[in-house]
Design a protein around this motif. Structure first.
Motif, PDB file in Angstrom:
ATOM      1  N   ASP A 197       0.861  -1.189   0.000  1.00 35.00           N
ATOM      2  CA  ASP A 197       0.000   0.000   0.000  1.00 35.00           C
ATOM      3  C   ASP A 197       0.893   1.233   0.000  1.00 35.00           C
ATOM      4  OD1 ASP A 197      -2.043   1.839   0.168  1.00 35.00           O
ATOM      5  OD2 ASP A 197      -2.437   1.506   2.299  1.00 35.00           O
ATOM      6  N   VAL A 198       1.121   1.801  -1.188  1.00 38.69           N
ATOM      7  CA  VAL A 198       1.993   2.957  -1.384  1.00 38.69           C
ATOM      8  C   VAL A 198       1.188   4.011  -2.143  1.00 38.69           C
ATOM      9  CG1 VAL A 198       4.092   3.777  -2.536  1.00 38.69           C
ATOM     10  CG2 VAL A 198       4.087   1.561  -1.375  1.00 38.69           C
ATOM     11  N   ASP A 207       5.523   8.571  -4.124  1.00 39.35           N
ATOM     12  CA  ASP A 207       6.055   7.437  -3.363  1.00 39.35           C
ATOM     13  C   ASP A 207       6.063   6.209  -4.278  1.00 39.35           C
ATOM     14  OD1 ASP A 207       5.771   9.345  -1.447  1.00 39.35           O
ATOM     15  OD2 ASP A 207       4.285   8.280  -0.245  1.00 39.35           O
ATOM     16  N   HIS A 208       7.140   5.441  -4.239  1.00 38.67           N
ATOM     17  CA  HIS A 208       7.207   4.279  -5.132  1.00 38.67           C
ATOM     18  C   HIS A 208       8.307   3.322  -4.705  1.00 38.67           C
ATOM     19  CE1 HIS A 208      10.013   7.262  -6.967  1.00 38.67           C
ATOM     20  NE2 HIS A 208      10.783   6.187  -7.082  1.00 38.67           N
ATOM     21  N   MET A 209       8.228   2.116  -5.232  1.00 44.62           N
ATOM     22  CA  MET A 209       9.263   1.105  -5.043  1.00 44.62           C
ATOM     23  C   MET A 209       9.733   0.656  -6.423  1.00 44.62           C
ATOM     24  SD  MET A 209       9.018  -2.779  -3.706  1.00 44.62           S
ATOM     25  CE  MET A 209       8.298  -3.146  -5.285  1.00 44.62           C
ATOM     26  N   ASP A 229      -2.176   0.171  -4.310  1.00 45.27           N
ATOM     27  CA  ASP A 229      -2.491  -0.797  -3.251  1.00 45.27           C
ATOM     28  C   ASP A 229      -2.637  -2.228  -3.752  1.00 45.27           C
ATOM     29  OD1 ASP A 229      -4.837  -0.548  -4.615  1.00 45.27           O
ATOM     30  OD2 ASP A 229      -6.011   0.239  -2.939  1.00 45.27           O
ATOM     31  N   SER A 230      -2.170  -2.503  -4.976  1.00 40.60           N
ATOM     32  CA  SER A 230      -2.196  -3.876  -5.484  1.00 40.60           C
ATOM     33  C   SER A 230      -0.801  -4.478  -5.402  1.00 40.60           C
ATOM     34  CB  SER A 230      -2.673  -3.902  -6.945  1.00 40.60           C
ATOM     35  OG  SER A 230      -3.995  -3.419  -7.045  1.00 40.60           O
ATOM     36  N   PRO A 231      -0.620  -5.555  -4.641  1.00 41.82           N
ATOM     37  CA  PRO A 231       0.716  -6.150  -4.543  1.00 41.82           C
ATOM     38  C   PRO A 231       1.232  -6.576  -5.908  1.00 41.82           C
ATOM     39  CG  PRO A 231      -0.750  -7.065  -2.874  1.00 41.82           C
ATOM     40  CD  PRO A 231      -1.606  -6.267  -3.814  1.00 41.82           C
ATOM     41  N   PRO A 232       2.495  -6.303  -6.227  1.00 43.77           N
ATOM     42  CA  PRO A 232       3.065  -6.793  -7.490  1.00 43.77           C
ATOM     43  C   PRO A 232       3.027  -8.310  -7.532  1.00 43.77           C
ATOM     44  CG  PRO A 232       4.509  -5.153  -6.463  1.00 43.77           C
ATOM     45  CD  PRO A 232       3.467  -5.500  -5.448  1.00 43.77           C
TER      46      PRO A 232
END
Length: 415
Positions: A197-198, A207-209, A229-232
């Motif tokens: 949840d980013v 905000d990011h990964m 909010d969707s898991p990779p």
């Protein structure tokens, strides 16, 4: 006794015939600091720090070492986004990445630089103040063990990493965390996100990964950039290294993420993920033209191949609305209002608020033929100046909503 090589020493004389019995360092506003260890503190610590100040400490340790900074005390005006009084810690001196912003009284774990320099900046406004901060710095080996604020080296066969504050509260603003996962040779790394949840943004600009194949960050090795909010889907490395970076800006925050990693044999079967898929070779072999020529534009204008087999050989991939098209001799200078960017490369993108646009030169005015006001998927190349170029060999087609899912899958493809 504390030892601070750069500060002024003031004796504290106790009522004794023997004179001086103890000394306390007096901390000033910033300074250039060298050595292998020492202390820094806010101006006047442990007294109340002054209002309306900005103090900068530049710490340099010997080459081959990195800086570890540990807060021993923190007492600044508290605010959820640290907008008023705060301490910023940077990985270097000039144009460097911020490792974190801190305020209130909750002390973070150790902050570790990537090289032998670290900068600490404390800013205070006109109002509430406290006793400030006291921090110890030390020169340590790169990838040294020990508890740290976030990030670090991970080399056990399996493990877990997460954003700061997980799961008690939202991740903090203004933080950068970098994890380097190293597996033994002939093994690969699997990432599975339990929760994610980013802050949501169509382009993950805030905000990011980001996940990279290998030990360093580069556009060529980027596996994917994630937010929302969707898991990779599960992610797999090509080799024995993965590098993951998480960045938050100074505005909205969210729950964050928790991720589990596992080492696997290189030849093990991988199922259930679109991420390790490599796009098929495109049907348009040969070099892509970046300049107009009469011979180029005499070719039959017929789109060949599919989105999938053009994706990897394109420098940029986006969806957008054609807002203007100006003739430039035999070419067209097209301006697209961007809906989504799936692959950016070095494409020059203009941003005004949350609106983004880019100019693309369509080398042959009739191929591909585009019309103002319509939505398109655009794949093309980029010249040395960052200008988008589309030739008849590139892939352009009208965009329909049903294609969005296909593009989202391709966004995770490793080329």
């Amino acid at each position: 006794m504390w030892t601070v090589t750069w500060s002024v020493w003031v004796p504290l004389v106790f009522g004794s015939v023997f004179g001086q019995r103890q000394q306390r360092p007096m901390f000033t506003c910033g300074g250039n600091i060298t050595g292998t260890s020492g202390l820094i503190g806010s101006q006047g610590y442990p007294g109340v720090y002054p209002p309306n100040t900005k103090c900068v400490w530049r710490i340099t340790v010997p080459q081959g070492k990195v800086v570890s900074l540990t807060f021993r005390s923190l007492d600044l005006e508290s605010d959820g986004l640290c907008r008023y009084d705060y301490v910023d810690v940077y990985d270097g001196f000039v144009n460097s990445q911020r490792l974190g912003r801190f305020c209130g009284t909750a002390r973070p774990g150790a902050l570790i630089s990537n090289h032998n320099r670290m900068q600490v900046v404390m800013v205070s406004d006109a109002n509430t103040a406290g006793s400030g901060f006291l921090a110890g710095y030390a020169a340590v080996r790169p990838n040294a063990r020990g508890e740290r604020y976030c990030g670090g080296l991970l080399d056990k066969p399996s493990g877990t990493f997460m954003t700061p504050n997980w799961p008690e509260r939202d991740y903090p603003p203004g933080v950068t965390c970098s994890w380097h996962i190293i597996a033994p040779k002939h093994q690969i790394i699997e990432l599975k996100f339990e929760k994610f949840d980013v802050e949501r943004d169509n382009y993950c600009r805030y905000d990011h990964m980001v996940v990279y194949n290998g030990a360093e960050m580069s556009e060529a090795t980027r596996i994917g950039k994630f937010c929302g909010d969707s898991p990779p889907a599960p992610i797999y490395s090509d080799g024995s290294h993965l590098f993951i970076q998480f960045i938050s800006d100074l505005s909205l925050t969210a729950d964050g993420f928790i991720c589990h990693y596992t080492f696997k044999p290189k030849n093990s079967t991988i199922t259930g993920s679109p991420v390790p898929v490599t796009a098929a070779a495109p049907t348009t072999a040969g070099p892509i033209a970046l300049a107009y020529s009469e011979a180029l534009c005499k070719q039959k204008c017929k789109r060949s191949g599919t989105i999938e087999n053009h994706y990897c050989l394109s420098n940029f991939v986006l969806t957008g609305t054609l807002v203007s098209a100006a003739m430039r001799e035999q070419s067209v200078l097209a301006t697209f209002s961007i809906t989504n960017v799936y692959k950016e490369g070095n494409l020059s993108i203009q941003q005004a608020g949350k609106s983004m646009s880019t100019k693309v030169t369509i080398l042959c005015k009739k191929c591909p033929l585009v019309r103002r006001g319509l939505n398109y998927i655009v794949m093309g190349h980029v010249d040395e100046q960052g200008q988008g170029i589309v030739s008849p060999q590139n892939f352009v087609m009208p965009f329909k909503t049903k294609k969005q899912k296909d593009l989202a899958v391709l966004n995770n493809v490793r080329c």
